[in-house]
Enzyme design. Structure first.
Site, PDB file in Angstrom:
ATOM      1  N   CYS A  44      20.061  13.498 -22.701  1.00 11.24           N
ATOM      2  CA  CYS A  44      19.603  15.325 -22.374  1.00 11.24           C
ATOM      3  C   CYS A  44      20.211  16.079 -22.826  1.00 11.24           C
ATOM      4  O   CYS A  44      21.460  15.762 -22.756  1.00 11.24           O
ATOM      5  CB  CYS A  44      18.662  15.504 -21.068  1.00 11.24           C
ATOM      6  SG  CYS A  44      18.519  16.790 -19.682  1.00 11.24           S
ATOM      7  N   GLN A  47      17.024  25.050 -19.574  1.00 11.55           N
ATOM      8  CA  GLN A  47      18.727  24.386 -20.695  1.00 11.55           C
ATOM      9  C   GLN A  47      19.578  26.354 -21.618  1.00 11.55           C
ATOM     10  O   GLN A  47      19.458  26.202 -22.303  1.00 11.55           O
ATOM     11  CB  GLN A  47      18.163  23.561 -21.777  1.00 11.55           C
ATOM     12  CG  GLN A  47      17.588  23.058 -20.778  1.00 11.55           C
ATOM     13  CD  GLN A  47      17.299  21.001 -21.448  1.00 11.55           C
ATOM     14  OE1 GLN A  47      16.276  21.059 -21.957  1.00 11.55           O
ATOM     15  NE2 GLN A  47      18.334  20.589 -21.395  1.00 11.55           N
ATOM     16  N   GLU A  91      10.797  17.385 -19.752  1.00  9.24           N
ATOM     17  CA  GLU A  91      11.125  19.106 -19.777  1.00  9.24           C
ATOM     18  C   GLU A  91      10.266  19.602 -18.580  1.00  9.24           C
ATOM     19  O   GLU A  91      10.474  20.470 -18.487  1.00  9.24           O
ATOM     20  CB  GLU A  91       9.156  19.480 -20.896  1.00  9.24           C
ATOM     21  CG  GLU A  91      10.908  18.534 -22.410  1.00  9.24           C
ATOM     22  CD  GLU A  91      11.858  18.930 -22.336  1.00  9.24           C
ATOM     23  OE1 GLU A  91      13.146  19.833 -21.750  1.00  9.24           O
ATOM     24  OE2 GLU A  91      12.505  18.015 -23.384  1.00  9.24           O
ATOM     25  N   GLY A 117      13.051  18.030 -27.031  1.00  7.24           N
ATOM     26  CA  GLY A 117      12.559  18.945 -26.415  1.00  7.24           C
ATOM     27  C   GLY A 117      12.980  20.166 -25.392  1.00  7.24           C
ATOM     28  O   GLY A 117      14.722  19.611 -25.703  1.00  7.24           O
TER      29      GLY A 117
HETATM   30 ZN    ZN Z   1      16.448  17.626 -20.796  1.00  5.19          ZN
END
Ligand code: ZN
Length: 218
Positions: free
Chosen positions: A127, A82, A170, A77
């Site tokens: 992450c 990001q 997310e 994801g």
């Molecule tokens: Zn993340």
């Protein structure tokens, strides 16, 4: 991640079952690999802006780039902040605990409020913006995320198991929250120390993977 034989594949695209689907979403082949922002960068630590213009070439391009970026980093994801873009949307390609693969994107996601009988599941989570370490974290084992696709058509994504975790992770990003913000102080510090040690190696592996997948890097 292990691969599943094509004959045994069950896929849900944007929440709807499809008979077959390529190993990687076709968007990725049109996309470029962007730099992934990291913990400490401002864009990750504040809520993102609501998407108000649908169906634009810029939005489609962003989804293409986000798929390419996610695959290059071997993620399941990726949220727009990001990719250093302050907008409420994410992409995903994630299997749940029953082996069903979920693929797609979600714009302006909102999670249904937790029900009273919600059960927490523990699983390890990492992450792409905290490259390297992973930690066990309890999260509700089911979730429903509502939003739209990039053309503004309503979408409802129901997740269980690891996909429920992905939807929550997310959506947290778009609210300015990282999974490490849900850990205790000591654990959070330990994760950041591990990241400092592992980061360089993880970033190098992403470059190699992008080259192997033939994805252009910005
Ligand atoms: Zn993340």
């Amino acid at each position: 991640m292990t691969s599943t034989p094509a004959t045994d594949r069950r896929v849900r695209l944007l929440g709807e079952p499809v008979d077959s689907y390529p190993d990687r979403a076709p968007e990725a082949a049109r996309g470029r690999v962007l730099r992934i922002t990291e913990v400490g960068e401002e864009v990750l630590h504040r809520p993102c802006r609501t998407v108000e213009e649908y169906g634009t070439p810029e939005l489609a391009r962003l989804v293409d780039d986000m798929f390419a970026t996610m695959y290059a980093a071997a993620g399941v994801g990726l949220a727009a902040n990001q990719a250093d873009v302050d907008l409420r949307l994410f992409v995903y390609d994630c299997k749940d605990d029953d082996g069903v693969r979920h693929v797609g994107h979600l714009v302006n996601p909102v999670l249904d409020p937790p029900t009273e009988d919600r059960r927490l599941a523990d699983a390890t989570e990492g992450c792409l913006s905290v490259p390297g370490p992973r930690r066990e974290l309890g999260r509700p084992e089911r979730t429903v995320a509502r939003g739209t696709d990039i053309h503004g058509r309503p979408l409802v994504l129901e997740g269980t198991g690891y996909f429920a975790r992905c939807l929550q992770h997310e959506t947290d990003h778009l609210n300015g929250m990282l999974y490490i913000d849900r850990l205790g102080k000591r654990d959070r510090r330990a994760v950041l120390a591990e990241m400092a040690e592992q980061r360089e190696q993880v970033l190098a592996a992403r470059v190699t993977r992008a080259e192997q997948l033939g994805l252009p890097q910005v």
